[in-house]
Motif scaffolding. Structure first.
Motif, PDB file in Angstrom:
ATOM      1  N   SER A 130       0.847  -1.188   0.000  1.00 25.17           N
ATOM      2  CA  SER A 130       0.000   0.000   0.000  1.00 25.17           C
ATOM      3  C   SER A 130       0.881   1.236   0.000  1.00 25.17           C
ATOM      4  N   ARG A 131       0.295   2.396  -0.089  1.00 25.27           N
ATOM      5  CA  ARG A 131       1.078   3.632  -0.138  1.00 25.27           C
ATOM      6  C   ARG A 131       1.739   3.901   1.194  1.00 25.27           C
ATOM      7  N   PRO A 132       3.068   3.980   1.220  1.00 25.02           N
ATOM      8  CA  PRO A 132       3.738   4.282   2.491  1.00 25.02           C
ATOM      9  C   PRO A 132       3.967   5.778   2.655  1.00 25.02           C
ATOM     10  N   GLY A 137      12.249  10.693   2.581  1.00 27.35           N
ATOM     11  CA  GLY A 137      13.523  10.559   3.269  1.00 27.35           C
ATOM     12  C   GLY A 137      14.337   9.366   2.835  1.00 27.35           C
ATOM     13  N   ARG A 138      13.800   8.502   1.993  1.00 23.90           N
ATOM     14  CA  ARG A 138      14.540   7.332   1.544  1.00 23.90           C
ATOM     15  C   ARG A 138      15.243   7.646   0.225  1.00 23.90           C
ATOM     16  N   ALA A 162      10.942  13.357  -4.310  1.00 22.09           N
ATOM     17  CA  ALA A 162      12.021  13.802  -3.428  1.00 22.09           C
ATOM     18  C   ALA A 162      13.262  12.926  -3.599  1.00 22.09           C
ATOM     19  N   LEU A 163      13.087  11.675  -4.042  1.00 21.49           N
ATOM     20  CA  LEU A 163      14.227  10.787  -4.232  1.00 21.49           C
ATOM     21  C   LEU A 163      15.118  11.225  -5.391  1.00 21.49           C
ATOM     22  N   GLY A 167      19.726  11.544  -6.679  1.00 20.42           N
ATOM     23  CA  GLY A 167      20.133  10.643  -7.749  1.00 20.42           C
ATOM     24  C   GLY A 167      19.247   9.433  -7.940  1.00 20.42           C
ATOM     25  N   GLY A 168      18.085   9.422  -7.328  1.00 18.61           N
ATOM     26  CA  GLY A 168      17.172   8.308  -7.493  1.00 18.61           C
ATOM     27  C   GLY A 168      16.419   8.376  -8.807  1.00 18.61           C
TER      28      GLY A 168
END
Length: 517
Positions: A130-132, A137-138, A162-163, A167-168
Protein backbone atom coordinates in the motif's frame (compact mmCIF):
# COMPACT_ATOMS: atom_id res chain seq x y z
CA UNK A 1 7.19 -23.57 -34.00
CA UNK A 2 7.93 -20.10 -35.40
CA UNK A 3 9.85 -18.12 -32.75
CA UNK A 4 12.38 -15.26 -32.84
CA UNK A 5 15.72 -17.09 -32.60
CA UNK A 6 19.19 -15.78 -31.77
CA UNK A 7 22.38 -17.05 -33.43
CA UNK A 8 25.85 -16.82 -31.92
CA UNK A 9 29.03 -16.22 -33.91
CA UNK A 10 29.30 -19.91 -34.83
CA UNK A 11 25.70 -19.99 -36.08
CA UNK A 12 24.59 -22.20 -33.20
CA UNK A 13 20.82 -22.16 -32.69
CA UNK A 14 20.03 -20.51 -29.37
CA UNK A 15 16.87 -19.79 -27.38
CA UNK A 16 14.55 -16.90 -28.30
CA UNK A 17 15.45 -13.48 -26.93
CA UNK A 18 14.19 -13.31 -23.35
CA UNK A 19 12.72 -9.82 -23.64
CA UNK A 20 10.59 -8.58 -26.51
CA UNK A 21 11.52 -5.35 -28.30
CA UNK A 22 9.04 -3.12 -26.45
CA UNK A 23 10.25 -4.51 -23.12
CA UNK A 24 13.84 -3.75 -24.11
CA UNK A 25 12.82 -0.26 -25.18
CA UNK A 26 11.22 0.40 -21.77
CA UNK A 27 14.29 -0.80 -19.90
CA UNK A 28 16.53 1.20 -22.24
CA UNK A 29 14.96 4.51 -21.20
CA UNK A 30 17.32 5.93 -18.59
CA UNK A 31 15.68 9.02 -17.12
CA UNK A 32 15.06 10.27 -13.58
CA UNK A 33 11.30 10.09 -14.30
CA UNK A 34 9.89 7.71 -16.88
CA UNK A 35 6.22 6.89 -17.37
CA UNK A 36 4.90 3.75 -19.07
CA UNK A 37 1.45 4.19 -20.66
CA UNK A 38 0.51 0.61 -21.46
CA UNK A 39 -2.01 -2.07 -22.32
CA UNK A 40 -3.07 -4.76 -19.88
CA UNK A 41 -1.02 -7.94 -19.53
CA UNK A 42 1.86 -7.24 -21.87
CA UNK A 43 4.59 -8.05 -19.33
CA UNK A 44 5.97 -4.56 -18.73
CA UNK A 45 6.18 -5.11 -14.97
CA UNK A 46 8.00 -8.39 -15.62
CA UNK A 47 10.57 -6.52 -17.70
CA UNK A 48 10.80 -3.83 -15.01
CA UNK A 49 11.61 -6.57 -12.45
CA UNK A 50 14.47 -7.76 -14.66
CA UNK A 51 15.99 -4.29 -14.61
CA UNK A 52 15.32 -3.76 -10.90
CA UNK A 53 17.27 -6.89 -9.96
CA UNK A 54 20.30 -5.70 -11.93
CA UNK A 55 20.13 -2.30 -10.21
CA UNK A 56 19.74 -3.70 -6.68
CA UNK A 57 22.45 -6.35 -7.19
CA UNK A 58 25.00 -3.79 -8.39
CA UNK A 59 27.49 -2.09 -6.11
CA UNK A 60 26.97 1.59 -5.41
CA UNK A 61 30.03 2.46 -7.50
CA UNK A 62 28.32 0.76 -10.48
CA UNK A 63 25.07 2.69 -10.02
CA UNK A 64 23.38 0.21 -7.71
CA UNK A 65 20.47 1.41 -5.56
CA UNK A 66 17.69 0.05 -3.40
CA UNK A 67 14.41 -0.40 -5.27
CA UNK A 68 11.01 0.35 -3.71
CA UNK A 69 8.03 -1.16 -5.52
CA UNK A 70 4.52 0.08 -4.82
CA UNK A 71 1.56 -1.91 -6.09
CA UNK A 72 -2.02 -1.01 -5.30
CA UNK A 73 -2.96 -4.47 -3.96
CA UNK A 74 -1.25 -7.43 -2.35
CA UNK A 75 -1.67 -9.88 -5.24
CA UNK A 76 0.27 -7.76 -7.73
CA UNK A 77 2.91 -7.04 -5.08
CA UNK A 78 3.47 -10.76 -4.49
CA UNK A 79 3.58 -11.39 -8.25
CA UNK A 80 6.24 -8.71 -8.66
CA UNK A 81 8.51 -9.91 -5.85
CA UNK A 82 8.30 -13.48 -7.16
CA UNK A 83 9.35 -12.21 -10.59
CA UNK A 84 12.33 -10.48 -8.98
CA UNK A 85 13.32 -13.71 -7.22
CA UNK A 86 13.10 -15.56 -10.55
CA UNK A 87 15.33 -13.00 -12.26
CA UNK A 88 17.86 -13.16 -9.43
CA UNK A 89 18.11 -16.93 -9.91
CA UNK A 90 18.33 -16.52 -13.68
CA UNK A 91 21.22 -14.07 -13.28
CA UNK A 92 22.79 -16.46 -10.77
CA UNK A 93 22.97 -13.71 -8.18
CA UNK A 94 23.38 -14.67 -4.58
CA UNK A 95 20.40 -13.20 -2.76
CA UNK A 96 18.48 -13.92 0.40
CA UNK A 97 15.06 -15.49 0.21
CA UNK A 98 11.98 -13.30 0.15
CA UNK A 99 11.40 -11.89 3.60
CA UNK A 100 8.02 -10.67 4.82
CA UNK A 101 8.04 -7.73 7.17
CA UNK A 102 6.03 -4.84 8.59
CA UNK A 103 6.59 -1.12 8.22
CA UNK A 104 4.85 1.32 10.55
CA UNK A 105 2.45 3.74 8.89
CA UNK A 106 1.70 7.34 9.83
CA UNK A 107 -1.57 6.02 11.21
CA UNK A 108 -0.58 4.18 14.44
CA UNK A 109 -3.48 1.78 14.00
CA UNK A 110 -2.19 0.61 10.59
CA UNK A 111 0.88 -1.21 9.36
CA UNK A 112 2.32 -1.80 5.89
CA UNK A 113 3.21 -5.31 4.86
CA UNK A 114 6.48 -5.60 2.94
CA UNK A 115 8.34 -8.21 0.91
CA UNK A 116 12.12 -7.82 0.72
CA UNK A 117 15.02 -9.40 -1.17
CA UNK A 118 18.50 -8.47 0.11
CA UNK A 119 21.55 -8.63 -2.17
CA UNK A 120 25.24 -8.91 -1.22
CA UNK A 121 25.68 -5.38 -2.61
CA UNK A 122 23.83 -4.15 0.46
CA UNK A 123 20.90 -2.96 -1.62
CA UNK A 124 17.41 -4.37 -1.44
CA UNK A 125 14.21 -4.73 -3.39
CA UNK A 126 11.34 -3.79 -1.12
CA UNK A 127 7.79 -4.43 -2.36
CA UNK A 128 5.00 -2.66 -0.49
CA UNK A 129 1.33 -3.52 -0.48
CA UNK A 130 0.00 0.00 0.00
CA UNK A 131 1.08 3.63 -0.14
CA UNK A 132 3.74 4.28 2.49
CA UNK A 133 3.69 7.75 3.95
CA UNK A 134 7.25 7.14 5.19
CA UNK A 135 8.62 6.88 1.66
CA UNK A 136 9.89 10.40 2.26
CA UNK A 137 13.52 10.56 3.27
CA UNK A 138 14.54 7.33 1.54
CA UNK A 139 16.93 6.95 -1.39
CA UNK A 140 16.79 4.71 -4.45
CA UNK A 141 14.49 3.78 -7.30
CA UNK A 142 10.72 3.96 -6.82
CA UNK A 143 8.47 1.87 -9.05
CA UNK A 144 4.77 2.78 -8.94
CA UNK A 145 2.79 0.05 -10.69
CA UNK A 146 -0.76 0.50 -12.02
CA UNK A 147 -0.40 4.08 -10.82
CA UNK A 148 -3.83 5.17 -12.05
CA UNK A 149 -5.46 2.90 -9.45
CA UNK A 150 -3.61 4.12 -6.36
CA UNK A 151 -5.77 5.90 -3.81
CA UNK A 152 -3.84 9.20 -3.91
CA UNK A 153 -1.35 9.17 -6.77
CA UNK A 154 -0.73 12.92 -6.61
CA UNK A 155 0.53 12.71 -3.02
CA UNK A 156 2.48 9.55 -3.76
CA UNK A 157 4.27 11.27 -6.64
CA UNK A 158 5.17 14.20 -4.38
CA UNK A 159 6.85 11.83 -1.94
CA UNK A 160 8.57 9.87 -4.72
CA UNK A 161 9.96 12.93 -6.48
CA UNK A 162 12.02 13.80 -3.43
CA UNK A 163 14.23 10.79 -4.23
CA UNK A 164 15.34 12.45 -7.47
CA UNK A 165 17.31 15.04 -5.51
CA UNK A 166 19.82 12.40 -4.42
CA UNK A 167 20.13 10.64 -7.75
CA UNK A 168 17.17 8.31 -7.49
CA UNK A 169 14.69 7.40 -10.19
CA UNK A 170 10.90 7.20 -10.40
CA UNK A 171 9.31 4.67 -12.76
CA UNK A 172 5.54 4.99 -13.20
CA UNK A 173 3.69 2.17 -14.99
CA UNK A 174 -0.05 1.99 -15.61
CA UNK A 175 -3.01 1.42 -17.83
CA UNK A 176 -5.43 4.33 -17.95
CA UNK A 177 -8.40 4.94 -15.67
CA UNK A 178 -10.15 7.92 -17.22
CA UNK A 179 -9.15 11.37 -18.42
CA UNK A 180 -9.61 12.96 -15.01
CA UNK A 181 -7.12 10.62 -13.36
CA UNK A 182 -3.81 11.88 -11.94
CA UNK A 183 -1.93 9.37 -14.12
CA UNK A 184 -3.39 10.89 -17.29
CA UNK A 185 -2.53 14.35 -15.93
CA UNK A 186 1.07 13.20 -15.40
CA UNK A 187 1.35 11.88 -18.97
CA UNK A 188 -0.04 15.11 -20.41
CA UNK A 189 2.20 17.29 -18.23
CA UNK A 190 5.30 15.53 -19.56
CA UNK A 191 4.06 15.74 -23.15
CA UNK A 192 3.30 19.43 -22.63
CA UNK A 193 6.78 20.08 -21.30
CA UNK A 194 5.44 21.16 -17.90
CA UNK A 195 7.29 18.35 -16.14
CA UNK A 196 10.62 16.77 -17.05
CA UNK A 197 10.37 13.11 -17.90
CA UNK A 198 10.03 10.50 -20.64
CA UNK A 199 6.76 8.89 -21.74
CA UNK A 200 6.74 5.35 -23.14
CA UNK A 201 3.59 4.04 -24.82
CA UNK A 202 2.75 0.49 -25.86
CA UNK A 203 -0.69 -0.70 -26.97
CA UNK A 204 -1.82 -4.30 -27.11
CA UNK A 205 -1.54 -4.28 -30.92
CA UNK A 206 2.06 -3.01 -30.75
CA UNK A 207 2.94 -5.71 -28.24
CA UNK A 208 1.45 -8.40 -30.50
CA UNK A 209 3.41 -7.02 -33.45
CA UNK A 210 6.58 -7.41 -31.35
CA UNK A 211 5.83 -11.08 -30.69
CA UNK A 212 3.58 -11.22 -27.62
CA UNK A 213 1.42 -14.07 -28.94
CA UNK A 214 4.51 -16.02 -30.03
CA UNK A 215 5.75 -15.75 -26.46
CA UNK A 216 2.37 -17.05 -25.24
CA UNK A 217 2.80 -20.03 -27.57
CA UNK A 218 6.30 -20.64 -26.20
CA UNK A 219 5.08 -20.69 -22.61
CA UNK A 220 2.17 -22.96 -23.46
CA UNK A 221 4.29 -25.24 -25.62
CA UNK A 222 1.99 -24.93 -28.63
CA UNK A 223 2.77 -24.28 -32.28
CA UNK A 224 2.44 -20.72 -33.57
CA UNK A 225 0.01 -20.15 -36.42
CA UNK A 226 -1.04 -16.80 -37.82
CA UNK A 227 -4.73 -17.70 -37.89
CA UNK A 228 -4.55 -18.63 -34.21
CA UNK A 229 -2.93 -15.28 -33.40
CA UNK A 230 -5.72 -13.40 -35.20
CA UNK A 231 -8.37 -15.38 -33.34
CA UNK A 232 -6.57 -14.83 -30.03
CA UNK A 233 -6.34 -11.05 -30.57
CA UNK A 234 -10.01 -10.87 -31.56
CA UNK A 235 -10.90 -12.89 -28.47
CA UNK A 236 -9.00 -10.52 -26.18
CA UNK A 237 -10.70 -7.47 -27.68
CA UNK A 238 -14.06 -9.25 -27.47
CA UNK A 239 -13.47 -9.97 -23.80
CA UNK A 240 -12.89 -6.29 -22.98
CA UNK A 241 -15.74 -5.08 -25.20
CA UNK A 242 -16.38 -1.35 -24.90
CA UNK A 243 -13.51 -1.04 -22.41
CA UNK A 244 -10.94 -2.21 -24.99
CA UNK A 245 -9.95 1.34 -25.98
CA UNK A 246 -8.82 2.10 -22.45
CA UNK A 247 -7.63 -1.33 -21.30
CA UNK A 248 -5.78 -2.31 -24.48
CA UNK A 249 -5.22 0.77 -26.66
CA UNK A 250 -4.04 3.29 -24.03
CA UNK A 251 -7.02 5.60 -24.60
CA UNK A 252 -8.37 7.08 -21.35
CA UNK A 253 -12.15 6.87 -21.09
CA UNK A 254 -14.77 9.40 -19.99
CA UNK A 255 -13.52 11.99 -22.47
CA UNK A 256 -15.61 13.83 -25.02
CA UNK A 257 -15.92 17.44 -23.90
CA UNK A 258 -14.22 20.58 -25.16
CA UNK A 259 -10.44 20.48 -24.79
CA UNK A 260 -10.14 24.24 -24.19
CA UNK A 261 -12.55 26.22 -22.06
CA UNK A 262 -14.19 29.40 -23.30
CA UNK A 263 -12.78 31.27 -20.31
CA UNK A 264 -9.20 30.27 -21.18
CA UNK A 265 -9.45 31.21 -24.87
CA UNK A 266 -11.17 34.51 -24.14
CA UNK A 267 -8.46 35.40 -21.61
CA UNK A 268 -5.86 35.04 -24.37
CA UNK A 269 -7.86 36.96 -27.00
CA UNK A 270 -7.49 40.56 -28.13
CA UNK A 271 -9.74 42.90 -30.07
CA UNK A 272 -6.68 44.59 -31.55
CA UNK A 273 -5.70 41.56 -33.66
CA UNK A 274 -7.31 41.72 -37.12
CA UNK A 275 -8.64 38.80 -39.16
CA UNK A 276 -8.16 39.41 -42.89
CA UNK A 277 -10.67 37.53 -45.03
CA UNK A 278 -10.43 37.05 -48.78
CA UNK A 279 -13.19 35.11 -50.56
CA UNK A 280 -13.77 34.69 -54.27
CA UNK A 281 -17.00 33.60 -56.00
CA UNK A 282 -17.45 30.24 -57.65
CA UNK A 283 -15.89 30.14 -61.11
CA UNK A 284 -13.32 32.82 -60.28
CA UNK A 285 -10.50 30.43 -61.22
CA UNK A 286 -11.62 30.61 -64.88
CA UNK A 287 -10.45 34.22 -65.18
CA UNK A 288 -7.05 34.80 -66.81
CA UNK A 289 -4.22 34.05 -64.41
CA UNK A 290 -2.40 37.41 -64.79
CA UNK A 291 -5.61 39.22 -63.83
CA UNK A 292 -6.12 37.02 -60.77
CA UNK A 293 -2.53 37.44 -59.61
CA UNK A 294 -2.72 41.19 -60.09
CA UNK A 295 -5.87 41.41 -57.98
CA UNK A 296 -4.32 39.31 -55.21
CA UNK A 297 -1.17 41.44 -55.20
CA UNK A 298 -3.32 44.55 -54.93
CA UNK A 299 -5.14 42.97 -51.96
CA UNK A 300 -1.80 42.13 -50.31
CA UNK A 301 -0.46 45.64 -50.80
CA UNK A 302 -3.61 47.21 -49.36
CA UNK A 303 -4.30 44.90 -46.41
CA UNK A 304 -1.16 42.91 -45.53
CA UNK A 305 1.66 45.34 -46.21
CA UNK A 306 0.77 47.83 -43.41
CA UNK A 307 0.41 45.03 -40.85
CA UNK A 308 3.68 43.38 -41.84
CA UNK A 309 5.51 46.72 -41.82
CA UNK A 310 4.30 47.35 -38.25
CA UNK A 311 5.94 44.16 -36.89
CA UNK A 312 9.06 44.98 -34.80
CA UNK A 313 12.33 43.85 -36.34
CA UNK A 314 13.68 42.26 -33.14
CA UNK A 315 11.20 39.35 -32.97
CA UNK A 316 11.47 35.82 -34.36
CA UNK A 317 8.73 34.82 -36.77
CA UNK A 318 6.86 31.57 -37.40
CA UNK A 319 3.62 30.55 -39.05
CA UNK A 320 1.13 27.69 -39.27
CA UNK A 321 -1.15 27.03 -42.24
CA UNK A 322 -4.21 24.81 -42.56
CA UNK A 323 -4.88 24.34 -46.27
CA UNK A 324 -8.15 23.98 -48.20
CA UNK A 325 -9.09 24.77 -51.78
CA UNK A 326 -12.90 24.63 -51.64
CA UNK A 327 -15.42 23.97 -48.92
CA UNK A 328 -13.19 24.61 -45.91
CA UNK A 329 -10.90 27.57 -45.32
CA UNK A 330 -7.19 28.03 -45.78
CA UNK A 331 -5.89 29.84 -42.71
CA UNK A 332 -2.42 31.37 -42.31
CA UNK A 333 -1.52 32.13 -38.68
CA UNK A 334 1.72 34.14 -38.20
CA UNK A 335 3.31 33.98 -34.75
CA UNK A 336 5.94 36.29 -33.25
CA UNK A 337 8.28 35.17 -30.46
CA UNK A 338 9.34 38.13 -28.36
CA UNK A 339 12.44 38.67 -26.21
CA UNK A 340 10.68 37.24 -23.15
CA UNK A 341 9.75 34.08 -25.17
CA UNK A 342 6.03 34.91 -25.21
CA UNK A 343 4.38 34.26 -28.56
CA UNK A 344 1.78 36.66 -29.94
CA UNK A 345 -0.39 36.76 -33.04
CA UNK A 346 -0.06 39.89 -35.24
CA UNK A 347 -2.97 38.96 -37.55
CA UNK A 348 -4.72 35.96 -39.11
CA UNK A 349 -5.54 35.44 -42.81
CA UNK A 350 -8.54 33.40 -43.96
CA UNK A 351 -8.85 32.41 -47.63
CA UNK A 352 -12.02 30.92 -49.10
CA UNK A 353 -12.23 29.58 -52.65
CA UNK A 354 -8.87 31.16 -53.53
CA UNK A 355 -7.10 29.38 -56.43
CA UNK A 356 -3.86 27.51 -55.75
CA UNK A 357 -1.48 30.00 -57.36
CA UNK A 358 -3.01 32.93 -55.53
CA UNK A 359 -2.74 31.10 -52.21
CA UNK A 360 0.94 30.54 -53.00
CA UNK A 361 1.34 34.23 -53.91
CA UNK A 362 -0.29 35.45 -50.68
CA UNK A 363 1.58 32.97 -48.50
CA UNK A 364 4.96 33.89 -50.00
CA UNK A 365 4.12 37.59 -49.70
CA UNK A 366 3.69 37.11 -45.93
CA UNK A 367 6.76 34.92 -45.39
CA UNK A 368 9.01 37.26 -47.39
CA UNK A 369 8.12 40.10 -45.03
CA UNK A 370 8.13 38.31 -41.66
CA UNK A 371 11.21 39.57 -39.77
CA UNK A 372 13.72 36.88 -38.74
CA UNK A 373 11.56 34.10 -40.13
CA UNK A 374 12.68 30.77 -38.67
CA UNK A 375 10.06 28.06 -39.12
CA UNK A 376 6.69 27.28 -40.65
CA UNK A 377 4.38 24.28 -40.29
CA UNK A 378 1.98 23.28 -43.05
CA UNK A 379 -0.97 20.91 -43.16
CA UNK A 380 0.50 18.61 -45.82
CA UNK A 381 -2.49 16.33 -46.29
CA UNK A 382 -4.26 16.02 -49.64
CA UNK A 383 -3.98 19.10 -51.85
CA UNK A 384 -1.99 20.87 -49.15
CA UNK A 385 0.98 18.65 -49.97
CA UNK A 386 1.76 20.50 -53.21
CA UNK A 387 1.76 24.00 -51.72
CA UNK A 388 3.72 22.76 -48.72
CA UNK A 389 6.33 21.22 -51.00
CA UNK A 390 6.60 24.42 -53.07
CA UNK A 391 7.06 26.41 -49.86
CA UNK A 392 9.79 24.05 -48.65
CA UNK A 393 11.59 24.34 -51.98
CA UNK A 394 11.41 28.14 -51.80
CA UNK A 395 12.41 28.60 -48.14
CA UNK A 396 14.24 25.39 -47.29
CA UNK A 397 13.11 21.98 -46.12
CA UNK A 398 14.88 22.68 -42.83
CA UNK A 399 12.53 25.63 -42.21
CA UNK A 400 9.21 24.32 -43.55
CA UNK A 401 7.73 21.42 -41.58
CA UNK A 402 5.29 19.35 -43.63
CA UNK A 403 2.88 17.93 -41.07
CA UNK A 404 0.54 14.97 -41.41
CA UNK A 405 -2.21 15.57 -38.85
CA UNK A 406 -2.44 12.07 -37.40
CA UNK A 407 -3.84 10.98 -34.06
CA UNK A 408 -0.30 10.56 -32.77
CA UNK A 409 0.60 14.10 -33.82
CA UNK A 410 -2.44 15.51 -32.02
CA UNK A 411 -1.64 13.42 -28.95
CA UNK A 412 1.88 14.83 -28.74
CA UNK A 413 1.17 18.46 -29.64
CA UNK A 414 -2.21 19.42 -28.19
CA UNK A 415 -1.00 19.29 -24.55
CA UNK A 416 1.87 21.76 -25.22
CA UNK A 417 -0.55 24.10 -27.02
CA UNK A 418 -2.95 24.04 -24.08
CA UNK A 419 -0.05 24.57 -21.69
CA UNK A 420 1.07 27.63 -23.68
CA UNK A 421 -2.40 29.15 -23.34
CA UNK A 422 -2.57 28.35 -19.64
CA UNK A 423 0.91 29.82 -19.02
CA UNK A 424 0.09 32.94 -21.06
CA UNK A 425 3.01 32.27 -23.41
CA UNK A 426 0.66 32.06 -26.43
CA UNK A 427 -1.62 35.09 -26.57
CA UNK A 428 -3.37 37.68 -28.72
CA UNK A 429 -5.82 35.27 -30.32
CA UNK A 430 -8.16 37.44 -32.43
CA UNK A 431 -11.33 38.27 -30.48
CA UNK A 432 -13.38 37.04 -33.40
CA UNK A 433 -16.38 34.76 -32.96
CA UNK A 434 -15.45 32.38 -35.76
CA UNK A 435 -11.76 32.19 -34.86
CA UNK A 436 -12.50 31.60 -31.18
CA UNK A 437 -15.02 28.89 -32.12
CA UNK A 438 -12.36 27.22 -34.27
CA UNK A 439 -9.78 27.28 -31.46
CA UNK A 440 -12.39 25.75 -29.14
CA UNK A 441 -13.47 23.17 -31.73
CA UNK A 442 -11.01 20.57 -30.42
CA UNK A 443 -12.82 17.72 -28.71
CA UNK A 444 -11.56 14.73 -26.78
CA UNK A 445 -11.93 11.81 -29.20
CA UNK A 446 -10.79 8.50 -27.69
CA UNK A 447 -8.67 10.40 -25.22
CA UNK A 448 -6.98 12.63 -27.82
CA UNK A 449 -7.85 16.28 -28.49
CA UNK A 450 -8.61 16.71 -32.19
CA UNK A 451 -11.11 18.27 -34.58
CA UNK A 452 -14.24 16.08 -34.98
CA UNK A 453 -15.62 15.32 -38.41
CA UNK A 454 -18.72 17.51 -38.03
CA UNK A 455 -18.47 20.96 -39.61
CA UNK A 456 -19.96 24.19 -38.30
CA UNK A 457 -21.42 27.26 -40.01
CA UNK A 458 -19.91 30.71 -39.82
CA UNK A 459 -21.30 33.24 -37.35
CA UNK A 460 -23.95 30.82 -36.11
CA UNK A 461 -25.87 30.85 -39.39
CA UNK A 462 -28.11 27.86 -40.13
CA UNK A 463 -26.77 27.68 -43.65
CA UNK A 464 -23.89 29.17 -45.52
CA UNK A 465 -20.10 28.76 -45.58
CA UNK A 466 -18.79 25.90 -43.46
CA UNK A 467 -15.88 25.86 -41.03
CA UNK A 468 -13.98 22.86 -39.73
CA UNK A 469 -11.80 24.18 -36.94
CA UNK A 470 -9.49 25.62 -39.61
CA UNK A 471 -8.16 28.57 -37.59
CA UNK A 472 -7.66 26.30 -34.57
CA UNK A 473 -5.52 23.89 -36.58
CA UNK A 474 -3.46 26.79 -37.99
CA UNK A 475 -2.88 28.10 -34.46
CA UNK A 476 -1.67 24.71 -33.21
CA UNK A 477 0.61 24.35 -36.25
CA UNK A 478 2.08 27.80 -35.58
CA UNK A 479 2.74 26.89 -31.95
CA UNK A 480 4.28 23.60 -33.08
CA UNK A 481 6.60 25.45 -35.48
CA UNK A 482 7.72 27.79 -32.69
CA UNK A 483 8.81 24.82 -30.56
CA UNK A 484 11.03 23.17 -33.18
CA UNK A 485 14.79 23.44 -33.43
CA UNK A 486 15.97 25.41 -36.43
CA UNK A 487 19.33 25.39 -38.16
CA UNK A 488 20.46 28.99 -38.57
CA UNK A 489 22.97 29.84 -41.28
CA UNK A 490 24.77 33.15 -41.05
CA UNK A 491 26.97 34.82 -43.62
CA UNK A 492 29.67 37.34 -42.80
CA UNK A 493 31.32 39.50 -45.44
CA UNK A 494 35.07 39.01 -45.57
CA UNK A 495 37.14 42.10 -46.38
CA UNK A 496 39.56 41.57 -49.30
CA UNK A 497 43.15 41.18 -48.18
CA UNK A 498 45.63 43.96 -48.92
CA UNK A 499 48.94 43.42 -50.68
CA UNK A 500 50.71 43.74 -47.34
CA UNK A 501 48.43 41.09 -45.77
CA UNK A 502 49.20 38.67 -48.59
CA UNK A 503 52.94 39.12 -48.18
CA UNK A 504 52.72 38.45 -44.45
CA UNK A 505 50.60 35.31 -44.97
CA UNK A 506 52.86 33.90 -47.66
CA UNK A 507 55.87 34.34 -45.41
CA UNK A 508 59.55 34.56 -46.16
CA UNK A 509 60.84 33.18 -49.42
CA UNK A 510 57.80 34.21 -51.49
CA UNK A 511 57.64 37.25 -53.70
CA UNK A 512 55.00 38.76 -55.89
CA UNK A 513 55.30 38.97 -59.61
CA UNK A 514 53.76 42.18 -60.93
CA UNK A 515 51.39 42.19 -57.95
CA UNK A 516 49.73 38.94 -58.99
CA UNK A 517 49.77 36.01 -56.58
Amino acid sequence: MSLPLVLDSTATLLAPAVLLDYQKEWIGIRAPLKVGEKSRRIGLTWAEAADNVLVAASEKSAGGQTVYYLGYNQDMTVEYIQACAMWARAYNYAAEQIEEGIWPDSDPDKHIKTYTIVFPSGHRIVALTSRPSNLRGRQGVVVIDEAAFHADLAELLKAAMALLIWGGEVHVISTHDGTENAFNDLVNEIRAGKRNGEVFRCTFGEAVADGLYKRVCLRKGIEYRLEDEIAWVNGVYGFYGDAADEELDCVPSQGGGAFLSMALVEQRSSRDVPVLRLAYPQGYETLPEPLRLAESLEWCEEHLKPLLAAIPLDVQSYYGMDFARSGDLSVIWPLLKEQNLRKRTPFVVELRNVPFKQQRQIKFYIIDRLPNFLKGADDARGNGSQLSEETAIEYGFNRIERVMLTEGWYRDNMPPFKAALEDDTFYDIPADKDVVSDVRAFRMVKGVARIPEKRTNEKGEKSGPKRHGDAGIAAVLADYASRQDVEIFEYHRVQPATQHDREIKLGAGWRSQKGIW
